[in-house]
Design an enzyme around this catalytic site. Structure first.
Site, short mmCIF file in Angstrom:
data_model
loop_
_atom_site.label_atom_id
_atom_site.label_comp_id
_atom_site.label_asym_id
_atom_site.label_seq_id
_atom_site.Cartn_x
_atom_site.Cartn_y
_atom_site.Cartn_z
N ASP A 1 0.81 -1.22 0.00
CA ASP A 1 0.00 0.00 0.00
C ASP A 1 0.85 1.27 0.00
O ASP A 1 0.48 2.27 -0.60
CB ASP A 1 -0.94 -0.01 1.21
CG ASP A 1 -2.03 -1.06 1.08
OD1 ASP A 1 -2.71 -1.08 0.04
OD2 ASP A 1 -2.20 -1.85 2.02
N GLY A 2 1.99 1.24 0.68
CA GLY A 2 2.86 2.40 0.68
C GLY A 2 3.42 2.70 -0.70
O GLY A 2 3.54 3.87 -1.10
N THR A 3 3.76 1.66 -1.44
CA THR A 3 4.26 1.84 -2.80
C THR A 3 3.17 2.41 -3.70
O THR A 3 3.42 3.31 -4.52
CB THR A 3 4.74 0.48 -3.36
OG1 THR A 3 5.70 -0.08 -2.47
CG2 THR A 3 5.37 0.65 -4.73
N LEU A 4 1.96 1.90 -3.57
CA LEU A 4 0.83 2.43 -4.36
C LEU A 4 0.57 3.89 -4.01
O LEU A 4 0.26 4.70 -4.88
CB LEU A 4 -0.41 1.58 -4.11
CG LEU A 4 -0.31 0.12 -4.53
CD1 LEU A 4 -1.54 -0.65 -4.05
CD2 LEU A 4 -0.16 0.00 -6.04
N THR B 1 2.47 -6.26 3.01
CA THR B 1 2.02 -7.02 4.17
C THR B 1 0.52 -6.92 4.36
O THR B 1 -0.16 -7.92 4.60
CB THR B 1 2.74 -6.52 5.44
OG1 THR B 1 4.15 -6.58 5.23
CG2 THR B 1 2.37 -7.36 6.65
N ASP C 1 -17.63 6.27 -3.24
CA ASP C 1 -18.86 6.92 -2.79
C ASP C 1 -18.71 8.42 -2.60
O ASP C 1 -19.65 9.10 -2.18
CB ASP C 1 -19.37 6.29 -1.50
CG ASP C 1 -18.40 6.43 -0.32
OD1 ASP C 1 -17.33 7.06 -0.51
OD2 ASP C 1 -18.69 5.92 0.77
N GLU D 1 2.14 5.55 5.50
CA GLU D 1 3.25 6.48 5.28
C GLU D 1 3.04 7.76 6.09
O GLU D 1 1.92 8.27 6.19
CB GLU D 1 3.33 6.85 3.79
CG GLU D 1 3.53 5.65 2.87
CD GLU D 1 4.88 4.99 3.05
OE1 GLU D 1 5.90 5.73 3.08
OE2 GLU D 1 4.93 3.75 3.19
#
Length: 325
Positions: free
Chosen positions: A94-97, A118, A240, A296
């Protein structure tokens, strides 16, 4: 011309937000080249890249592969290749995204996710498979879905942002802890953070109202999940146009521990925890406090939150699959 978007949130009526029209993409995405970006520090990034490249090439797709050296390099690579590709496939967590979010919104390129972190909370929200080969097949045979981006002090995020307890958990989730414990690192970090939690005063400003509260945690969600599968709200959605917010007040350690199953399901109101849904929010604290989003450290309070509806397009399964529990 932008499309008009009208919503009803029950006790809030939200109208007049603007969504991008879902018109034709600038190129044929089924044949356009793919930029494959791999986080060399993610738990499975390097091995996943080889598997994914093979799937793309089996489907006749040209692949441009690169390894970003840092957050800024991620955006630079996307900008550099924007005229050559239609999809940016990212192998990482998620941090990379998060590091790619702003560049994806700016260029209009479609995101393909190869979960390699993770928590993989964005992949969970979108119902994506976690194995590299299956995720790659979604990118070459799925459908493009538009999702919202949250924004805090000008920094974009997909999943959720936190002030307080969530920051303390993030401090304990270094690469060594994730590598050793995997998803259990979140539970271990939460246990430690709960024992060390300290209350603070926060003022929440939204839709002309002000709430001053004592809290150990304020969560602001754009997506459905954070922390490896914890729901930000039971009915949260990433398209939403709203932010799901909760403020958790100070309690004794064992009472807080007893709330964990309720929080995991996003049932804050059922437990008497203050929560709302709003298109914008400002958090003010007596002294600047760190704000974590998508794991992050992005900014500090005062924190102004907004939503950018339909800002990013992402490849998702073409079978109508929703969020995975």
């Amino acid at each position: 011309m932008p499309c008009r978007h009208v919503m009803d949130y029950g006790h809030f009526d939200v109208t007049g937000w603007q969504l991008p029209c879902k018109g034709p993409f600038p190129m044929n995405l089924s044949s356009a080249a793919i930029l494959l970006l791999c986080n060399p520090h993610s738990r499975r990034g390097d091995q996943a890249a080889r598997t994914v490249r093979a799937v793309f090439e089996e489907h006749g797709r040209e692949v441009i592969e690169a390894q970003p050296e840092g957050r800024e390099d991620m955006a630079r690579l996307i900008e550099r290749h924007r005229e050559r590709v239609g999809t940016v496939a990212i192998a990482g967590g998620d941090g990379t995204l998060n590091a790619a979010a702003e560049a994806l919104a700016r260029t209009g390129l479609t995101l393909g996710i190869i979960p390699g972190g993770t928590a993989n909370d964005l992949a969970r929200t979108l119902g994506l498979p976690l194995t590299p080969a299956a995720a790659a097949r979604v990118i070459v045979s799925g459908r493009a879905r538009r999702v919202d981006l949250g924004c805090v002090n000008g920094h974009a995020f997909f999943n959720a942002a936190h002030v307080g307890l969530g920051v303390e958990v993030a401090k304990r989730l270094n690469g060594q802890a994730k590598g050793r414990w995997g998803a259990l690192a979140y539970a271990k970090g939460l246990w430690q953070a709960l024992r060390a939690s300290q209350p603070f005063t926060v003022e929440l400003r939204y839709q002309g109202r002000r709430q001053r509260r004592r809290a150990i945690e304020v969560g602001v969600g754009n997506g459905c999940f954070y922390g490896g599968g914890v729901r930000i709200a039971a009915d949260a959605a990433i398209d939403d146009g709203g932010l799901d917010v909760y403020s958790l007040g100070p309690r004794g350690f064992w009472r807080l521990l007893a709330l964990v199953p309720v929080l995991h399901q996003g049932e804050q109101r059922r437990a008497g925890i203050w929560a709302l849904r709003t298109p914008a929010l400002e958090l003010r604290t007596r002294r600047p406090r760190p704000v974590v989003a998508d794991g992050e450290f992005l900014t500090r309070t005062p924190a102004h939150f907004t939503v950018r509806p339909g800002a990013v397009s992402i490849w998702v399964p073409d079978d109508g699959a929703g969020p995975r529990p």
